[in-house]
Design a protein around this motif. Structure first.
Motif, PDB file in Angstrom:
ATOM      1  N   VAL A 121       2.130  -4.802  -8.308  1.00 35.62           N
ATOM      2  CA  VAL A 121       1.967  -3.563  -9.075  1.00 35.62           C
ATOM      3  C   VAL A 121       0.533  -3.060  -8.935  1.00 35.62           C
ATOM      4  CG1 VAL A 121       2.073  -2.514 -11.373  1.00 35.62           C
ATOM      5  CG2 VAL A 121       3.794  -4.189 -10.693  1.00 35.62           C
ATOM      6  N   MET A 122      -0.425  -3.977  -8.970  1.00 36.60           N
ATOM      7  CA  MET A 122      -1.835  -3.612  -8.771  1.00 36.60           C
ATOM      8  C   MET A 122      -2.033  -2.987  -7.394  1.00 36.60           C
ATOM      9  SD  MET A 122      -4.180  -4.181 -11.168  1.00 36.60           S
ATOM     10  CE  MET A 122      -5.708  -4.676 -10.387  1.00 36.60           C
ATOM     11  N   TYR A 123      -1.441  -3.626  -6.363  1.00 37.25           N
ATOM     12  CA  TYR A 123      -1.547  -3.086  -5.001  1.00 37.25           C
ATOM     13  C   TYR A 123      -0.978  -1.672  -4.941  1.00 37.25           C
ATOM     14  CZ  TYR A 123      -2.876  -7.569  -2.828  1.00 37.25           C
ATOM     15  OH  TYR A 123      -3.543  -8.709  -2.452  1.00 37.25           O
ATOM     16  N   GLY A 124       0.219  -1.503  -5.499  1.00 40.17           N
ATOM     17  CA  GLY A 124       0.870  -0.197  -5.477  1.00 40.17           C
ATOM     18  C   GLY A 124       0.077   0.847  -6.231  1.00 40.17           C
ATOM     19  N   LEU A 126      -3.228   0.905  -6.865  1.00 35.23           N
ATOM     20  CA  LEU A 126      -4.470   1.249  -6.163  1.00 35.23           C
ATOM     21  C   LEU A 126      -4.190   2.036  -4.885  1.00 35.23           C
ATOM     22  CD1 LEU A 126      -6.445  -2.083  -6.683  1.00 35.23           C
ATOM     23  CD2 LEU A 126      -6.963   0.131  -7.702  1.00 35.23           C
ATOM     24  N   ASN A 127      -3.133   1.652  -4.154  1.00 32.78           N
ATOM     25  CA  ASN A 127      -2.795   2.382  -2.929  1.00 32.78           C
ATOM     26  C   ASN A 127      -2.356   3.811  -3.242  1.00 32.78           C
ATOM     27  OD1 ASN A 127      -3.377   0.092  -1.514  1.00 32.78           O
ATOM     28  ND2 ASN A 127      -1.263  -0.489  -1.125  1.00 32.78           N
ATOM     29  N   GLY A 128      -1.557   3.968  -4.300  1.00 26.16           N
ATOM     30  CA  GLY A 128      -1.136   5.305  -4.716  1.00 26.16           C
ATOM     31  C   GLY A 128      -2.317   6.139  -5.162  1.00 26.16           C
ATOM     32  N   LEU A 129      -3.231   5.506  -5.906  1.00 29.47           N
ATOM     33  CA  LEU A 129      -4.417   6.206  -6.391  1.00 29.47           C
ATOM     34  C   LEU A 129      -5.317   6.624  -5.225  1.00 29.47           C
ATOM     35  CD1 LEU A 129      -5.204   6.941  -9.264  1.00 29.47           C
ATOM     36  CD2 LEU A 129      -6.744   4.983  -9.285  1.00 29.47           C
ATOM     37  N   ALA A 130      -5.412   5.757  -4.215  1.00 22.64           N
ATOM     38  CA  ALA A 130      -6.221   6.075  -3.034  1.00 22.64           C
ATOM     39  C   ALA A 130      -5.684   7.322  -2.338  1.00 22.64           C
ATOM     40  CB  ALA A 130      -6.227   4.889  -2.069  1.00 22.64           C
ATOM     41  N   VAL A 131      -4.365   7.418  -2.225  1.00 17.98           N
ATOM     42  CA  VAL A 131      -3.745   8.595  -1.595  1.00 17.98           C
ATOM     43  C   VAL A 131      -4.014   9.850  -2.429  1.00 17.98           C
ATOM     44  CG1 VAL A 131      -1.561   9.658  -0.911  1.00 17.98           C
ATOM     45  CG2 VAL A 131      -1.969   7.230  -0.441  1.00 17.98           C
ATOM     46  N   ILE A 132      -3.918   9.711  -3.766  1.00 17.21           N
ATOM     47  CA  ILE A 132      -4.172  10.857  -4.659  1.00 17.21           C
ATOM     48  C   ILE A 132      -5.613  11.338  -4.503  1.00 17.21           C
ATOM     49  CG2 ILE A 132      -4.443  11.538  -7.070  1.00 17.21           C
ATOM     50  CD1 ILE A 132      -2.031   9.845  -7.744  1.00 17.21           C
ATOM     51  N   ILE A 133      -6.561  10.392  -4.502  1.00 10.03           N
ATOM     52  CA  ILE A 133      -7.982  10.749  -4.356  1.00 10.03           C
ATOM     53  C   ILE A 133      -8.207  11.469  -3.034  1.00 10.03           C
ATOM     54  CG2 ILE A 133     -10.318   9.817  -4.067  1.00 10.03           C
ATOM     55  CD1 ILE A 133      -9.456   7.509  -5.947  1.00 10.03           C
ATOM     56  N   PHE A 134      -7.591  10.931  -1.958  1.00  6.59           N
ATOM     57  CA  PHE A 134      -7.773  11.530  -0.626  1.00  6.59           C
ATOM     58  C   PHE A 134      -7.171  12.932  -0.573  1.00  6.59           C
ATOM     59  CE2 PHE A 134      -7.053  12.295   3.843  1.00  6.59           C
ATOM     60  CZ  PHE A 134      -8.171  11.728   4.452  1.00  6.59           C
ATOM     61  N   MET A 135      -5.947  13.077  -1.094  1.00  2.90           N
ATOM     62  CA  MET A 135      -5.271  14.381  -1.037  1.00  2.90           C
ATOM     63  C   MET A 135      -5.989  15.422  -1.904  1.00  2.90           C
ATOM     64  SD  MET A 135      -3.074  13.894   1.181  1.00  2.90           S
ATOM     65  CE  MET A 135      -2.362  15.547   1.107  1.00  2.90           C
ATOM     66  N   ALA A 136      -6.614  14.959  -3.004  1.00  2.00           N
ATOM     67  CA  ALA A 136      -7.387  15.882  -3.846  1.00  2.00           C
ATOM     68  C   ALA A 136      -8.562  16.462  -3.070  1.00  2.00           C
ATOM     69  CB  ALA A 136      -7.877  15.166  -5.101  1.00  2.00           C
ATOM     70  N   GLN A 137      -9.109  15.666  -2.141  1.00  2.84           N
ATOM     71  CA  GLN A 137     -10.225  16.165  -1.328  1.00  2.84           C
ATOM     72  C   GLN A 137      -9.733  17.161  -0.276  1.00  2.84           C
ATOM     73  OE1 GLN A 137     -12.875  15.194  -2.899  1.00  2.84           O
ATOM     74  NE2 GLN A 137     -11.410  13.862  -3.976  1.00  2.84           N
ATOM     75  N   VAL A 138      -8.532  16.928   0.229  1.00  2.00           N
ATOM     76  CA  VAL A 138      -7.953  17.866   1.200  1.00  2.00           C
ATOM     77  C   VAL A 138      -7.804  19.258   0.574  1.00  2.00           C
ATOM     78  CG1 VAL A 138      -5.898  18.374   2.595  1.00  2.00           C
ATOM     79  CG2 VAL A 138      -6.764  16.027   2.456  1.00  2.00           C
ATOM     80  N   VAL A 365       8.397  -3.468  -4.895  1.00  2.00           N
ATOM     81  CA  VAL A 365       7.662  -3.101  -6.111  1.00  2.00           C
ATOM     82  C   VAL A 365       6.396  -2.322  -5.755  1.00  2.00           C
ATOM     83  CG1 VAL A 365       6.292  -4.011  -8.033  1.00  2.00           C
ATOM     84  CG2 VAL A 365       8.556  -4.953  -7.563  1.00  2.00           C
ATOM     85  N   GLY A 366       5.627  -2.831  -4.796  1.00  2.00           N
ATOM     86  CA  GLY A 366       4.379  -2.178  -4.398  1.00  2.00           C
ATOM     87  C   GLY A 366       4.599  -0.766  -3.897  1.00  2.00           C
ATOM     88  N   ILE A 367       5.617  -0.597  -3.034  1.00  2.00           N
ATOM     89  CA  ILE A 367       5.913   0.724  -2.477  1.00  2.00           C
ATOM     90  C   ILE A 367       6.411   1.673  -3.571  1.00  2.00           C
ATOM     91  CG2 ILE A 367       7.451   1.995  -0.917  1.00  2.00           C
ATOM     92  CD1 ILE A 367       7.330  -0.436   0.962  1.00  2.00           C
ATOM     93  N   THR A 368       7.261   1.160  -4.462  1.00  2.00           N
ATOM     94  CA  THR A 368       7.802   1.990  -5.549  1.00  2.00           C
ATOM     95  C   THR A 368       6.686   2.504  -6.459  1.00  2.00           C
ATOM     96  OG1 THR A 368       9.878   0.746  -5.543  1.00  2.00           O
ATOM     97  CG2 THR A 368       9.395   2.044  -7.511  1.00  2.00           C
ATOM     98  N   VAL A 369       5.782   1.607  -6.868  1.00  2.00           N
ATOM     99  CA  VAL A 369       4.673   1.991  -7.743  1.00  2.00           C
ATOM    100  C   VAL A 369       3.778   3.022  -7.054  1.00  2.00           C
ATOM    101  CG1 VAL A 369       2.586   1.169  -8.911  1.00  2.00           C
ATOM    102  CG2 VAL A 369       4.684  -0.173  -9.035  1.00  2.00           C
ATOM    103  N   ALA A 370       3.497   2.796  -5.771  1.00  2.00           N
ATOM    104  CA  ALA A 370       2.645   3.735  -5.027  1.00  2.00           C
ATOM    105  C   ALA A 370       3.294   5.111  -4.939  1.00  2.00           C
ATOM    106  CB  ALA A 370       2.369   3.183  -3.626  1.00  2.00           C
ATOM    107  N   LEU A 371       4.593   5.158  -4.640  1.00  2.00           N
ATOM    108  CA  LEU A 371       5.290   6.437  -4.493  1.00  2.00           C
ATOM    109  C   LEU A 371       5.340   7.205  -5.810  1.00  2.00           C
ATOM    110  CD1 LEU A 371       8.255   5.512  -2.110  1.00  2.00           C
ATOM    111  CD2 LEU A 371       6.255   6.918  -1.583  1.00  2.00           C
ATOM    112  N   ILE A 372       5.630   6.505  -6.917  1.00  2.00           N
ATOM    113  CA  ILE A 372       5.669   7.171  -8.225  1.00  2.00           C
ATOM    114  C   ILE A 372       4.290   7.712  -8.581  1.00  2.00           C
ATOM    115  CG2 ILE A 372       6.059   6.831 -10.708  1.00  2.00           C
ATOM    116  CD1 ILE A 372       8.160   4.737  -9.971  1.00  2.00           C
TER     117      ILE A 372
END
Length: 511
Positions: A121-124, A126-138, A365-372
């Protein structure tokens, strides 16, 4: 003054690192706070006040030195609907109530429940948050014209923005390889600022987002009716905001614990987050929580104490009061590049390297948390679903593990030695192992290698004892704890509790 002790006099901290980290954090926090305030339809100053107040209060009172809090998007996103339907005064009241709820979580020491969040869940998260941070910069590569129409940058403007962003990323990457004496993020911002100023390059700056000059935040009681109807409106939003804020803050605290190899205080941090949000509500801030990206910037800059957070907050206040004309000239490309590097470092690349070694359920679990997290921007829901799925998988796996070793001794007594936990998931398999009709007159169930976990397990034992009683057979349960024996009311006459030989339970003798 190469070192300084702040709040914890047993530890020395590097003053230079703390000061420079504080300046860098302030530079990266300003555009994010502005962006989310504007996204929610608020005044830019509402976001900056939140960055100042959250940062200062949590830096002084928080349970995790080195962690940075501010006007985070995770908390304000859940309040956008309330702001649009009821206005800003209801926002302030909601932030105050959310702070009170967070305060209670810390006072009643409920922060420890963040330990229930599994690593996938932690991995998912942080990975989801990383994508959000990156896309916010785009999104910064877009521009809004006079008619409010949003479109992508084109031509030379786009190429300049891309070039300056690439330069920022390159400086951050290579400068950090050369030395850690000065934060690479701050150097990158200054280099790009110098290039733009020196060559007179026309590019998007902080001023294009909003004007950030203002005055000191002033005390203000939300102007709204103090009634049960108002409470019914704001309570659901406050509950969600408090939950999202604490989950993100305590997950960030756990992340900092791992990075710094030290231990933070989750309950103390919950209290600090609560006080900070209450302060926000009364002083015109939009509220917030811990900010993962800025925390990573802070740690990468060498900060390990509270001083950098305090300096970052004071820097933001000074910028609001007198420094706005200078900060507004900083190219957005510099801040975008820094935040993109933060997103890259936030992403848990190790989760990809070990993906073929992880159980399939953990991968799911990791992929699900990241996608949500990415799709809904709802961190609380993502983490909750991840924990529920992990708990169900754990229950299923343990339900399959219960087994019984059977033998009949020289006296004709049949023994069942139970292995594995007895709980709601395993009671059916447990019950199927017994044969009351064909078993001898005396049966012993040995729980030395098993433990009764919940009410479903106790109910299963109760029913099993009744089945043997109906066959006029005696059932003895060994190595049961005293509290379980008391709960088995109907079977109390045939239960044998061996306290002295029990290796785990320490049962107090009755007086």
């Amino acid at each position: 003054m190469s070192s300084l002790a702040l709040f914890d006099f047993s530890k020395k901290i590097n003053l230079k690192n703390e000061v420079l980290a504080g300046f860098t954090v302030a530079m990266t926090m300003i555009p994010e706070s502005l962006s989310f305030a504007i996204l929610a339809g608020l005044s830019p100053l509402t976001g900056l006040y939140a960055a100042f107040l959250m940062g200062l209060v949590t830096a002084v009172l928080g349970g995790r030195p080195g962690m940075v809090s501010g006007g985070a998007g995770a908390t304000i996103v859940v309040l956008i609907a309330l702001i649009k339907s009821h206005g800003i005064e209801y926002l302030f009241a909601t932030v105050i109530l959310a702070g009170i709820l967070q305060l209670f979580v810390g006072i009643f020491k409920l922060g420890k429940f963040v330990r229930l969040i599994p690593q996938p869940v932690m991995y998912g998260f942080l990975n989801g948050l990383a994508v959000i941070i990156f896309m916010a910069q785009v999104e910064q590569f877009k521009i809004t014209d006079a008619n409010g129409v949003v479109s992508w940058l084109q031509g030379s403007s786009l190429y300049i923005m891309l070039g300056l962003t690439a330069l920022t990323i390159a400086v951050v990457y290579f400068f950090s390889k050369i030395t850690k004496a000065v934060p690479a993020s701050l150097v990158a911002i200054l280099v790009v600022f110098g290039v733009v100023l020196g060559f007179g390059i026309n590019t998007k700056t902080v001023a294009d987002i909003a004007n950030i000059s203002g005055s000191l935040p002033s005390f203000h009681i939300p102007e709204l009716p103090f009634s049960l109807e108002t409470l019914q409106i704001i309570f659901p939003y406050a509950l969600i905001m408090a939950g999202v804020g604490l989950i993100e803050s305590l997950l960030t605290l756990s992340m900092v614990d791992e990075i710094t190899n030290s231990k933070g205080n989750s309950n103390k941090e919950s209290v600090a987050q609560g006080i900070a949000n209450i302060t926000n509500g009364f002083f015109g801030g939009m509220g917030g929580c811990a900010m993962v990206a800025q925390t990573l910037v802070n740690l990468n800059a060498g900060s390990r104490a509270r001083l950098s957070g305090i300096i970052a907050s004071i820097t933001i206040l000074i910028i609001i009061l007198i420094g706005a004309p200078f900060i507004e000239k900083i190219p957005m490309a510099a801040l975008v590049g820094v935040m993109m590097m933060v997103a890259i470092s936030t992403f848990q690349w190790v989760s990809i390297r070990i993906v073929n070694k992880m159980p399939k359920s953990d991968i799911f679990v990791g992929i699900t948390v990241a996608l949500i997290t990415i799709v809904l921007h709802n961190l609380a829901l993502a983490v909750l679903i991840g924990v529920v799925i992990s708990a169900l998988v754990f229950a299923w796996d343990n339900a399959k593990r219960i087994r019984a070793r059977k033998h009949v001794d020289e006296n004709g007594v049949k023994h069942y030695e139970i292995f594995g936990p007895l709980f709601f998931g395993s009671v059916t398999a447990f019950t199927d192992k017994f044969d009351p009709e064909n078993d001898p007159d005396e049966v012993v169930i040995n729980f030395k290698e098993s433990r009764i976990v919940d009410m479903s397990a106790i109910d299963a034992l109760d029913k099993l004892s009744k089945k043997y009683a109906q066959q006029n057979k005696k059932l003895n349960l060994k190595y049961l704890s005293e509290d379980c024996r008391k709960m088995l009311k109907n079977a109390e006459a045939v239960i044998e509790v061996n306290i002295l030989e029990d290796p785990t339970y320490k049962v107090m003798p009755e007086k």
